[in-house]
Motif scaffolding. Sequence first.
Motif, PDB file in Angstrom:
ATOM      1  N   ALA A  19       0.891  -1.075  -0.026  1.00  0.00           N
ATOM      2  CA  ALA A  19      -0.040  -0.060   0.002  1.00  0.00           C
ATOM      3  C   ALA A  19       0.792   1.084  -0.062  1.00  0.00           C
ATOM      4  CB  ALA A  19      -0.934  -0.033   1.133  1.00  0.00           C
ATOM      5  N   ASP A  20       0.611   2.194  -0.959  1.00  0.00           N
ATOM      6  CA  ASP A  20       1.253   3.517  -1.005  1.00  0.00           C
ATOM      7  C   ASP A  20       0.582   4.455  -0.299  1.00  0.00           C
ATOM      8  OD1 ASP A  20       3.286   4.744  -2.728  1.00  0.00           O
ATOM      9  OD2 ASP A  20       1.781   6.224  -2.224  1.00  0.00           O
ATOM     10  N   HIS A  21       1.365   5.044   0.603  1.00  0.00           N
ATOM     11  CA  HIS A  21       0.866   6.277   1.669  1.00  0.00           C
ATOM     12  C   HIS A  21      -0.022   7.381   0.931  1.00  0.00           C
ATOM     13  CE1 HIS A  21       3.630   9.491   1.085  1.00  0.00           C
ATOM     14  NE2 HIS A  21       4.566   8.430   0.826  1.00  0.00           N
ATOM     15  N   ARG A  22       0.373   7.597  -0.312  1.00  0.00           N
ATOM     16  CA  ARG A  22      -0.269   8.694  -1.171  1.00  0.00           C
ATOM     17  C   ARG A  22      -1.495   8.113  -1.465  1.00  0.00           C
ATOM     18  NH1 ARG A  22       5.389   9.408  -3.475  1.00  0.00           N
ATOM     19  NH2 ARG A  22       5.354   7.024  -3.031  1.00  0.00           N
ATOM     20  N   VAL A  23      -1.657   6.814  -1.848  1.00  0.00           N
ATOM     21  CA  VAL A  23      -3.116   6.216  -2.162  1.00  0.00           C
ATOM     22  C   VAL A  23      -3.894   6.235  -1.151  1.00  0.00           C
ATOM     23  CG1 VAL A  23      -4.181   4.178  -3.181  1.00  0.00           C
ATOM     24  CG2 VAL A  23      -1.973   4.881  -4.087  1.00  0.00           C
ATOM     25  N   ILE A  24      -3.578   5.692   0.146  1.00  0.00           N
ATOM     26  CA  ILE A  24      -4.233   5.908   1.201  1.00  0.00           C
ATOM     27  C   ILE A  24      -4.835   7.160   1.545  1.00  0.00           C
ATOM     28  CG2 ILE A  24      -4.002   5.607   3.797  1.00  0.00           C
ATOM     29  CD1 ILE A  24      -4.248   2.874   2.345  1.00  0.00           C
ATOM     30  N   GLU A  25      -4.043   8.092   1.356  1.00  0.00           N
ATOM     31  CA  GLU A  25      -4.428   9.359   1.819  1.00  0.00           C
ATOM     32  C   GLU A  25      -5.465  10.001   0.879  1.00  0.00           C
ATOM     33  OE1 GLU A  25      -0.843  11.863   1.352  1.00  0.00           O
ATOM     34  OE2 GLU A  25      -0.032  11.269   3.178  1.00  0.00           O
ATOM     35  N   VAL A  26      -5.519   9.483  -0.244  1.00  0.00           N
ATOM     36  CA  VAL A  26      -6.607   9.848  -1.072  1.00  0.00           C
ATOM     37  C   VAL A  26      -7.894   9.116  -0.923  1.00  0.00           C
ATOM     38  CG1 VAL A  26      -7.355  10.244  -3.359  1.00  0.00           C
ATOM     39  CG2 VAL A  26      -5.103  10.761  -3.027  1.00  0.00           C
TER      40      VAL A  26
END
Length: 267
Positions: A19-26
């Motif tokens: 999981a990429d943290h930037r994807v999670i943020e969105v």
Amino acid sequence: MNSTAYDSIGRDYNQNRTADHRVIEVIKELLGLPLGSAIADVGAGTGNYSNALADIGYKLEAVEPAGEMRRQAIPNPRVHWLSGSAEAIPLKNNSVDGVIIILALHHFSDIPRAAREMYRVCPNGPIVIFTMDPRKSEQFWFDDYFPEIARHVSKVFPPIDEVAGIISGTGKWQTLIKKFPLPPDLADRNMCSAWAKPEMYFDAQMRQNTSGFALASTAVVERGLKRLQHDLQSGQWDGKYGHLRRRKYFDAGFRFLRFTAPKRQKR
């Protein structure tokens, strides 16, 4: 959903598809739900995004048809695993506060049926989908080396506008579409993630964990790799595309879609 493919593609999946943290943020932003809310992750894979959201404080219902993927899931007390597909989600009516689909839409066998199922388990939304549409991409050098795979991807990934129309029409939902240009260090190493680092494509495990490569013939893959290796060694690749190594983002057609029920007007 097609689970057979991922019984082979999914081996050692966690090594490359984290999981990429930037994807999670969105995802968190688009869900707009308070911590503690129940989220259905449809096509959850090995649960990387389910676990990441659970660690933030959500409760996850991870729905995945492929046994190989479920077996690799790292246990999390806030993630409940279910064997099931998008076309037959094993959850009760109106049982979750939101639904997410992360890079799994192209494996759905029947998007209209899946839309009805999402509407059934979460009639007001939000439904958050992360997918890609190669028709929306900037010109990508990948197509020069692996044209057969590029054509296959174009056939497999449905047009964003078509998907939005089907899903929004099912529940008369409001639709939001958000671009997600890829950074060069995306943790979730999908097939397009090496846009600035062509050397990554020589990693056999990385290729195995992306459906485009894993489902292609050995001859197609080897032919493309041989040409890519030649152009990297000769400097031809950098002569044409070396400027990409300095870019911060590349729009490969990745998009977030959010569907929510229209707000009722006050009388």
